[in-house]
Design a protein around this motif. Structure first.
Motif, PDB file in Angstrom:
ATOM      1  N   ALA A  62       0.833  -1.204   0.000  1.00  0.00           N
ATOM      2  CA  ALA A  62       0.000   0.000   0.000  1.00  0.00           C
ATOM      3  C   ALA A  62       0.869   1.256   0.000  1.00  0.00           C
ATOM      4  O   ALA A  62       0.560   2.238  -0.679  1.00  0.00           O
ATOM      5  CB  ALA A  62      -0.939  -0.011   1.202  1.00  0.00           C
ATOM      6  N   ALA A 122       1.126   4.140  -3.206  1.00  0.00           N
ATOM      7  CA  ALA A 122       0.834   5.567  -3.072  1.00  0.00           C
ATOM      8  C   ALA A 122       1.949   6.446  -3.616  1.00  0.00           C
ATOM      9  O   ALA A 122       1.752   7.632  -3.847  1.00  0.00           O
ATOM     10  CB  ALA A 122       0.583   5.915  -1.613  1.00  0.00           C
ATOM     11  N   THR A 134      -4.665   1.398   4.835  1.00  0.00           N
ATOM     12  CA  THR A 134      -4.881   2.849   4.904  1.00  0.00           C
ATOM     13  C   THR A 134      -3.641   3.565   5.409  1.00  0.00           C
ATOM     14  O   THR A 134      -3.219   4.584   4.844  1.00  0.00           O
ATOM     15  CB  THR A 134      -6.095   3.173   5.802  1.00  0.00           C
ATOM     16  OG1 THR A 134      -7.256   2.537   5.258  1.00  0.00           O
ATOM     17  CG2 THR A 134      -6.331   4.673   5.893  1.00  0.00           C
ATOM     18  N   ASN A 162      -0.798   3.404   2.694  1.00  0.00           N
ATOM     19  CA  ASN A 162      -1.100   4.239   1.544  1.00  0.00           C
ATOM     20  C   ASN A 162      -1.020   5.722   1.908  1.00  0.00           C
ATOM     21  O   ASN A 162      -0.529   6.532   1.118  1.00  0.00           O
ATOM     22  CB  ASN A 162      -2.483   3.874   1.009  1.00  0.00           C
ATOM     23  CG  ASN A 162      -2.588   3.999  -0.476  1.00  0.00           C
ATOM     24  OD1 ASN A 162      -3.419   4.758  -0.957  1.00  0.00           O
ATOM     25  ND2 ASN A 162      -1.789   3.251  -1.220  1.00  0.00           N
ATOM     26  N   THR A 163      -1.468   6.067   3.107  1.00  0.00           N
ATOM     27  CA  THR A 163      -1.390   7.469   3.554  1.00  0.00           C
ATOM     28  C   THR A 163       0.065   7.896   3.714  1.00  0.00           C
ATOM     29  O   THR A 163       0.452   8.980   3.257  1.00  0.00           O
ATOM     30  CB  THR A 163      -2.154   7.643   4.883  1.00  0.00           C
ATOM     31  OG1 THR A 163      -3.529   7.302   4.663  1.00  0.00           O
ATOM     32  CG2 THR A 163      -2.062   9.075   5.389  1.00  0.00           C
ATOM     33  N   SER A 192       1.690   8.608   0.489  1.00  0.00           N
ATOM     34  CA  SER A 192       1.309   9.927  -0.019  1.00  0.00           C
ATOM     35  C   SER A 192       2.058  11.043   0.705  1.00  0.00           C
ATOM     36  O   SER A 192       2.346  12.084   0.111  1.00  0.00           O
ATOM     37  CB  SER A 192      -0.199  10.135   0.118  1.00  0.00           C
ATOM     38  OG  SER A 192      -0.880   9.302  -0.781  1.00  0.00           O
ATOM     39  N   TRP A 235      -6.605   9.063  -3.623  1.00  0.00           N
ATOM     40  CA  TRP A 235      -6.712   7.608  -3.810  1.00  0.00           C
ATOM     41  C   TRP A 235      -6.918   7.220  -5.265  1.00  0.00           C
ATOM     42  O   TRP A 235      -6.789   6.046  -5.607  1.00  0.00           O
ATOM     43  CB  TRP A 235      -7.873   7.051  -2.985  1.00  0.00           C
ATOM     44  CG  TRP A 235      -9.193   7.639  -3.359  1.00  0.00           C
ATOM     45  CD1 TRP A 235      -9.787   8.730  -2.783  1.00  0.00           C
ATOM     46  CD2 TRP A 235     -10.077   7.208  -4.386  1.00  0.00           C
ATOM     47  NE1 TRP A 235     -10.979   8.991  -3.400  1.00  0.00           N
ATOM     48  CE2 TRP A 235     -11.184   8.066  -4.400  1.00  0.00           C
ATOM     49  CE3 TRP A 235     -10.035   6.167  -5.314  1.00  0.00           C
ATOM     50  CZ2 TRP A 235     -12.244   7.929  -5.285  1.00  0.00           C
ATOM     51  CZ3 TRP A 235     -11.094   6.028  -6.203  1.00  0.00           C
ATOM     52  CH2 TRP A 235     -12.188   6.904  -6.174  1.00  0.00           C
ATOM     53  N   THR A 280      -1.288  14.485  -4.540  1.00  0.00           N
ATOM     54  CA  THR A 280      -0.531  14.565  -3.295  1.00  0.00           C
ATOM     55  C   THR A 280       0.814  15.258  -3.504  1.00  0.00           C
ATOM     56  O   THR A 280       1.296  15.959  -2.616  1.00  0.00           O
ATOM     57  CB  THR A 280      -0.343  13.170  -2.668  1.00  0.00           C
ATOM     58  OG1 THR A 280       0.324  12.306  -3.582  1.00  0.00           O
ATOM     59  CG2 THR A 280      -1.690  12.566  -2.281  1.00  0.00           C
ATOM     60  N   VAL A 311      -5.986  13.219   3.137  1.00  0.00           N
ATOM     61  CA  VAL A 311      -5.499  12.046   2.403  1.00  0.00           C
ATOM     62  C   VAL A 311      -5.950  10.760   3.105  1.00  0.00           C
ATOM     63  O   VAL A 311      -6.441   9.824   2.458  1.00  0.00           O
ATOM     64  CB  VAL A 311      -3.969  12.095   2.238  1.00  0.00           C
ATOM     65  CG1 VAL A 311      -3.422  10.771   1.735  1.00  0.00           C
ATOM     66  CG2 VAL A 311      -3.575  13.218   1.290  1.00  0.00           C
ATOM     67  N   LYS A 354      -8.324   7.811   1.513  1.00  0.00           N
ATOM     68  CA  LYS A 354      -7.766   6.464   1.362  1.00  0.00           C
ATOM     69  C   LYS A 354      -8.497   5.461   2.253  1.00  0.00           C
ATOM     70  O   LYS A 354      -8.709   4.319   1.850  1.00  0.00           O
ATOM     71  CB  LYS A 354      -6.272   6.483   1.619  1.00  0.00           C
ATOM     72  CG  LYS A 354      -5.573   7.249   0.483  1.00  0.00           C
ATOM     73  CD  LYS A 354      -4.112   7.288   0.613  1.00  0.00           C
ATOM     74  CE  LYS A 354      -3.487   8.109  -0.495  1.00  0.00           C
ATOM     75  NZ  LYS A 354      -3.192   7.349  -1.686  1.00  0.00           N
ATOM     76  N   ARG A 402     -11.687   4.629   0.545  1.00  0.00           N
ATOM     77  CA  ARG A 402     -11.389   3.775  -0.607  1.00  0.00           C
ATOM     78  C   ARG A 402     -11.197   2.320  -0.198  1.00  0.00           C
ATOM     79  O   ARG A 402     -11.771   1.403  -0.783  1.00  0.00           O
ATOM     80  CB  ARG A 402     -10.133   4.271  -1.302  1.00  0.00           C
ATOM     81  CG  ARG A 402      -9.583   3.294  -2.307  1.00  0.00           C
ATOM     82  CD  ARG A 402      -8.148   3.591  -2.495  1.00  0.00           C
ATOM     83  NE  ARG A 402      -7.502   2.706  -3.426  1.00  0.00           N
ATOM     84  CZ  ARG A 402      -6.210   2.659  -3.559  1.00  0.00           C
ATOM     85  NH1 ARG A 402      -5.453   3.464  -2.841  1.00  0.00           N
ATOM     86  NH2 ARG A 402      -5.659   1.850  -4.395  1.00  0.00           N
ATOM     87  N   TYR A 403     -10.366   2.083   0.830  1.00  0.00           N
ATOM     88  CA  TYR A 403     -10.122   0.707   1.258  1.00  0.00           C
ATOM     89  C   TYR A 403     -11.369   0.081   1.874  1.00  0.00           C
ATOM     90  O   TYR A 403     -11.581  -1.125   1.745  1.00  0.00           O
ATOM     91  CB  TYR A 403      -8.924   0.618   2.199  1.00  0.00           C
ATOM     92  CG  TYR A 403      -7.619   0.670   1.453  1.00  0.00           C
ATOM     93  CD1 TYR A 403      -7.258  -0.351   0.588  1.00  0.00           C
ATOM     94  CD2 TYR A 403      -6.753   1.744   1.589  1.00  0.00           C
ATOM     95  CE1 TYR A 403      -6.064  -0.309  -0.120  1.00  0.00           C
ATOM     96  CE2 TYR A 403      -5.552   1.788   0.885  1.00  0.00           C
ATOM     97  CZ  TYR A 403      -5.218   0.765   0.038  1.00  0.00           C
ATOM     98  OH  TYR A 403      -4.042   0.812  -0.656  1.00  0.00           O
TER      99      TYR A 403
END
Length: 144
Positions: A10, A14, A43, A46-47, A50, A95, A104, A121, A125, A128-129
């Protein structure tokens, strides 16, 4: 180890590197891993990926004094003010598979305050997940 793999995938997804965390997430759901922890680690990874994009974007200021840099300091400051007033909400769409990484990066260039950056963000995200998890659950005969 599965959660670490998901976090890493993840995170990489990102950044500007090609990675697809949704596939791994779906596979881990089917293997019976905790939905909460899968959502959390995907999450978070991925965050934070970003945030790396935002940090890279913040490095643009190092080049604004260069002759080849396409914008004056005044133009950049004006764009930052406008983006921070109206455009930082676009980080909710960080996302998106196409353009999300660029948003981002732009958020970093525009120096969105870090708290706003991370919260917006992470919200996008996280939603999204959650949707990806819901879709996986709807398309399978998942039994927790």
């Amino acid at each position: 180890m599965a959660y670490l793999s998901l976090f890493t995938t993840a995170f990489l997804a990102a950044t500007l590197l090609p990675a697809y965390s949704e596939v791994l997430l779906g596979g881990l759901v089917l293997q019976g891993y905790s939905l909460w922890w899968l959502w959390f680690w995907a999450t978070l990874g991925n965050t934070l990926g970003s945030v790396v994009n935002g940090l890279i974007g913040r490095q643009v200021d190092r080049f604004k004094a260069k002759r080849w840099f396409p914008f004056s300091t005044a133009q950049l400051d004006k764009a930052r003010d406008r983006f921070n007033r109206y455009g930082q909400w676009s980080l909710l769409f960080g996302w998106l598979p196409i353009g999300g990484d660029a948003l981002t990066l732009i958020g970093g260039i525009m120096r969105v305050p870090w708290l706003n950056f991370v919260v917006l963000v992470a919200m996008g995200k996280g939603i999204r997940y959650a949707v990806v998890l819901w879709l996986v659950l709807q398309s399978t005969t998942y039994q927790p």
